[in-house]
Design a protein around this motif. Structure first.
Motif, mmCIF file in Angstrom:
data_model
loop_
_atom_site.group_PDB
_atom_site.id
_atom_site.type_symbol
_atom_site.label_atom_id
_atom_site.label_comp_id
_atom_site.label_asym_id
_atom_site.label_seq_id
_atom_site.Cartn_x
_atom_site.Cartn_y
_atom_site.Cartn_z
ATOM 1 N N LEU A 5 -10.799 -7.812 -21.287
ATOM 2 C CA LEU A 5 -11.553 -8.951 -21.822
ATOM 3 C C LEU A 5 -10.680 -10.182 -21.954
ATOM 4 N N VAL A 48 -20.527 -14.208 -20.751
ATOM 5 C CA VAL A 48 -20.804 -13.037 -19.922
ATOM 6 C C VAL A 48 -19.741 -11.972 -20.138
ATOM 7 N N ALA A 49 -18.462 -12.396 -20.275
ATOM 8 C CA ALA A 49 -17.393 -11.412 -20.492
ATOM 9 C C ALA A 49 -17.593 -10.684 -21.816
ATOM 10 N N SER A 51 -20.373 -10.311 -23.394
ATOM 11 C CA SER A 51 -21.573 -9.486 -23.279
ATOM 12 C C SER A 51 -21.270 -8.175 -22.565
ATOM 13 N N ARG A 52 -20.476 -8.265 -21.491
ATOM 14 C CA ARG A 52 -20.158 -7.059 -20.720
ATOM 15 C C ARG A 52 -19.324 -6.094 -21.542
ATOM 16 N N TYR A 53 -18.336 -6.630 -22.267
ATOM 17 C CA TYR A 53 -17.434 -5.735 -22.981
ATOM 18 C C TYR A 53 -18.010 -5.280 -24.309
ATOM 19 N N GLY A 55 -21.291 -4.394 -24.383
ATOM 20 C CA GLY A 55 -22.410 -3.546 -24.023
ATOM 21 C C GLY A 55 -23.737 -4.045 -24.539
ATOM 22 N N SER A 56 -23.859 -5.371 -24.637
ATOM 23 C CA SER A 56 -25.101 -5.944 -25.146
ATOM 24 C C SER A 56 -25.607 -6.977 -24.152
ATOM 25 N N MET A 57 -26.900 -7.156 -24.099
ATOM 26 C CA MET A 57 -27.496 -8.055 -23.108
ATOM 27 C C MET A 57 -27.615 -9.477 -23.642
ATOM 28 N N ASN A 60 -25.791 -12.419 -21.909
ATOM 29 C CA ASN A 60 -26.375 -12.780 -20.616
ATOM 30 C C ASN A 60 -27.622 -13.634 -20.792
#
Lengths: 101, 184
Positions: A5, A48-49, A51-53, A55-57, A60
């Motif tokens: 991250l 976005v980073a 959100s990805r790390y 685990g939530s939408m 995005n």
């Protein structure tokens, strides 16, 4: 992928810094405006980073809304720049000093 | 392999953004801006946000930059581009500010000890829409699901904002009428 991250946030922060450099260095309103878009883009990358790390939408979805608002903002801003150019025949901010006199 | 791709695309994004900022030619700057946006879209792909990557290329690198290039050509904005390095105080101040911000960002995020480094969570391929939060998925379906459940009000407001922007652009870019004309 072993890139974490922090690497993505570092890239986003550097992108934001480059956008800030453009905003305070350049005199051309259009380049200034592109630098503002670059800063928005850096924030998108960070969201976005995260959100990805996480685990939530949600991040995005925020980026989705930011892209929409940025498109609307660009349309309005460029219309204002065109109106300004029609009035003053220049887009350089160091010649648009009517309020400082 | 993806690590190498991350470094390549991050480098492309940052270098083309820097060229955009310091390039005296505005059209070259806009072209580098497009490259930077596409590089960001590639970083989105690495983060498995495929829908946003497509949206980034379509909206930013497509529509927004075409609009920018159109206005640059229309206004002929790069006719006096040689004055970039004339103002020494602005140059020194902005570079000092940029260096301070870069030092701050690097001190905060280089080394990996300052922010916790979470592991990549597994990505759900096909969300069911159950559960309290919306989990991270790669499918565009979850966008639709979120937009019509949790983010319904912001979605409607964004649509209204686009309408307002469209009307605003029409009003702003209309020909300037004589002030002595008829009142509306």
């Amino acid at each position: 992928m072993t890139v974490g991250l922090n690497a993505f946030i570092l890239v986003a922060g550097l992108l934001f810094a480059i956008g800030l450099l453009g905003v305070i260095l350049r005199k051309n309103t259009l380049v200034l405006y592109m630098s503002l878009e670059l800063m928005l883009n850096a924030v998108n990358l960070a969201l976005v980073a995260f959100s990805r790390y996480n685990g939530s939408m949600d991040g995005n979805l925020f980026v989705f809304f930011i892209i929409t608002v940025a498109a609307a903002e660009v349309a309005i801003g460029l219309a204002i720049i065109v109106a300004l150019f029609r009035l003053r025949q220049t887009v350089m901010v160091d010649q648009l000093t009517a309020l400082s006199r | 392999m993806t690590d190498l791709l991350f470094y390549i695309f991050a480098g492309i994004t940052l270098i083309s953004a820097l060229i955009m900022v310091i390039s005296p030619n505005v059209v070259n700057g806009a072209m580098c801006m497009i490259i930077s946006f596409v590089g960001t879209a590639a970083l989105f792909v690495l983060l498995e946000a495929y829908f946003l990557a497509v949206l980034q290329v379509l909206v930013y690198a497509g529509a927004v930059m075409v609009l920018f290039l159109f206005i640059i050509m229309l206004l002929d904005a790069d006719k006096d581009a040689s004055r970039l390095l004339k103002d020494k105080m602005t140059l020194a101040g902005s570079i000092a500010g940029f260096a301070l911000l870069v030092v701050l960002v690097c001190a905060a995020f280089v080394g990996g000890q300052h922010l916790p480094e979470p592991a990549l969570l597994p990505v759900m391929e096909n969300p069911t829409g159950e559960g309290p939060g919306i989990p991270f998925t790669t499918s565009a379906k979850s966008f639709g699901y979120s937009l019509f459940t949790k983010y319904m009000l912001p979605f409607q407001l964004t649509g209204f904002l686009l309408l307002a922007a469209m009307i605003g652009v029409i009003v702003v870019s209309k020909k300037h009428e004589e002030p002595t004309g008829e009142k509306k």
